[in-house]
Design an enzyme around this catalytic site. Sequence first.
Site, PDB file in Angstrom:
ATOM      1  N   LYS A   1      -3.267  -2.740  16.254  1.00  0.00           N
ATOM      2  CA  LYS A   1      -3.999  -1.439  15.472  1.00  0.00           C
ATOM      3  C   LYS A   1      -4.991  -0.933  16.623  1.00  0.00           C
ATOM      4  CE  LYS A   1      -2.193  -2.097  11.513  1.00  0.00           C
ATOM      5  NZ  LYS A   1      -1.211  -1.294  11.237  1.00  0.00           N
TER       6      LYS A   1
ATOM      7  N   THR B   1     -10.027  -4.541  11.289  1.00  0.00           N
ATOM      8  CA  THR B   1      -9.972  -5.824  12.132  1.00  0.00           C
ATOM      9  C   THR B   1     -10.392  -5.297  13.668  1.00  0.00           C
ATOM     10  OG1 THR B   1      -7.584  -5.346  12.597  1.00  0.00           O
ATOM     11  CG2 THR B   1      -8.133  -6.990  11.369  1.00  0.00           C
TER      12      THR B   1
ATOM     13  N   TYR C   1      -1.770  -8.977  16.272  1.00  0.00           N
ATOM     14  CA  TYR C   1      -1.685  -7.903  15.043  1.00  0.00           C
ATOM     15  C   TYR C   1      -3.052  -7.063  15.283  1.00  0.00           C
ATOM     16  CZ  TYR C   1      -2.938  -5.775  10.597  1.00  0.00           C
ATOM     17  OH  TYR C   1      -3.333  -5.033   9.896  1.00  0.00           O
TER      18      TYR C   1
ATOM     19  N   ASN D   1     -10.222  -4.593   2.671  1.00  0.00           N
ATOM     20  CA  ASN D   1      -9.190  -5.788   2.138  1.00  0.00           C
ATOM     21  C   ASN D   1      -9.060  -5.144   0.807  1.00  0.00           C
ATOM     22  OD1 ASN D   1     -11.444  -7.058   3.742  1.00  0.00           O
ATOM     23  ND2 ASN D   1     -10.057  -8.534   3.689  1.00  0.00           N
TER      24      ASN D   1
ATOM     25  N   ARG E   1     -11.436 -21.868   9.473  1.00  0.00           N
ATOM     26  CA  ARG E   1     -10.265 -21.474  10.061  1.00  0.00           C
ATOM     27  C   ARG E   1     -10.715 -20.650  11.224  1.00  0.00           C
ATOM     28  NH1 ARG E   1      -6.469 -17.842   5.938  1.00  0.00           N
ATOM     29  NH2 ARG E   1      -8.638 -16.650   6.279  1.00  0.00           N
TER      30      ARG E   1
ATOM     31  N   SER F   1      -7.013  -0.538  10.500  1.00  0.00           N
ATOM     32  CA  SER F   1      -7.661  -1.815   9.832  1.00  0.00           C
ATOM     33  C   SER F   1      -8.876  -2.031  10.489  1.00  0.00           C
ATOM     34  CB  SER F   1      -6.802  -3.111  10.124  1.00  0.00           C
ATOM     35  OG  SER F   1      -7.324  -4.364  10.040  1.00  0.00           O
TER      36      SER F   1
ATOM     37  N   ILE G   1       0.999  -1.175  -0.141  1.00  0.00           N
ATOM     38  CA  ILE G   1      -0.188   0.065   0.035  1.00  0.00           C
ATOM     39  C   ILE G   1       0.967   1.349  -0.020  1.00  0.00           C
ATOM     40  CG2 ILE G   1      -2.030   1.231   1.116  1.00  0.00           C
ATOM     41  CD1 ILE G   1      -2.580  -1.474   2.541  1.00  0.00           C
TER      42      ILE G   1
ATOM     43  N   ASN H   1      -3.023 -13.660   2.317  1.00  0.00           N
ATOM     44  CA  ASN H   1      -4.428 -13.011   1.867  1.00  0.00           C
ATOM     45  C   ASN H   1      -4.876 -13.895   0.564  1.00  0.00           C
ATOM     46  OD1 ASN H   1      -3.973 -11.006   3.844  1.00  0.00           O
ATOM     47  ND2 ASN H   1      -2.863  -9.830   2.228  1.00  0.00           N
TER      48      ASN H   1
END
Length: 343
Positions: free
Chosen positions: A154, A127, A150, A180, A296, A125, A12, A200
Site C-alpha cells: 500500500k 496500515t 501487505y 476498518n 498478537r 489503507s 468493498i 477480520n
Amino acid sequence: MKILVTGGLGYIGSHTVVELQNEGFEVVIIDNLSNSSIAVLDGIVGITGKRPIFEEFDLRDKTKVQNFFARHSDVGGVIHFAASKAVGESVEKPLLYYENNLGVLVYILQELEKKKGASFIFSSSCTVYGQADELPITENAPVKPAESPYGNTKQVGEEIIRDTCKVTPNLKAIALRYFNPIGAHPSVKIGELPLGVPQNLVPFITQTGIGLRERLSVFGDDYPTEDGTCIRDYIHVVDLAKAHVKALQRLLQNENSSNYEVFNLGTGKGSSVLEVIHSFERVSGKKLNYKIVDRREGDVIQAYADTKKANEVLGWKSKSTLDESLKSAWDWEQKVRMSHTKS
C-alpha cells in the site's frame, strides 16, 4: 461515463459498483474470482436493476490488460480494488503480494498514461501509518515502516502513483486510506464473504454468533486503553463506497487541488474490541463465546481517523453507527447461513 472497477465483485468493490450505478455511471468490472464469487453479480443487479459489464481475467496478465483498454477506450475513470489483502499470508508469500499488488498497479497506470485524461482512485489503507504518534490520525501523519509485505504494497503503491502523477499531468489520482470497513448493504443482497477463516474481527464475530466458529479469540486485554483491548475505527461499507463516488466526481469535475491527493476514510471514532463485541450482543440478542488470549504480533494499539479533510474537502461524512453497522453484518450472516443450509 464508463468507469472500470477492478476487483468489483469483492467486498468493498461490489458496494462501490452499486453506488456508482445508482449515480448513473456505466460500470465495467474486472475480477479473477480468486477471492470473490460470481453470485455477487446477481446481488448487484438485484439492488440496482442494472447488470454491469463483467470480464473475468487475471490483471497480472499484461497483454490482457492492454487488450482490455484497447477494447474499452471510452473508460474515463478507474477505481482500483483488485489486490491480495491478508496480512499473515503476505508475510509467508511476499513475492505473490508484490507481483499482484504492485505489478498490476503498474500495468493499469501504463494504460492510463496513454490517455488524454484519466481519473484514478486507489484503494489504500490506514496500515500505512503503523502505530501513529498522535491520535486521531491526520493525512499528514508520517508513513511508518510497514509491519508486513501487505502494508508495504500500500505504501509503495501510493509512491508509484505519486511519482507517475508528477510526470503525467493528464492523470489525476486520489488515494483513499481506509480504516476498518464492516457491515453489509441494507438490502442484504451483498456483504462480506470471507473465504475460509476470516482475517477480520467482525466476520469472525458473526460466524461465532451463528455457530460456525466455536469461539472468538480476543488478542490481549493488557493494552494501555480503557478496557485493555485494541481500538480501531469501524466504518460501514456503504459509507465507504459512497466516498469513492465522491472522490471520483471530485476528479471528473476538476475540483482537485493537485493531481495527486490523499484522504482518510473513517468515522473519527475509535471502538475497542470489547465494545464491538458488546455492540454485537446488543443488536443480535446473543451472548458471544469469547476468550482473552495472548497479544498478537504486529497489532497496533489504537488507530482512528481524523476525518476533517474528507468531511470538508471531499464533502463526505460517515453516517452509520457501530450498532447499525453490526446489525447489517449480522443480518447478512444469517442470510448467508440460510442459503447454505437450503443448498
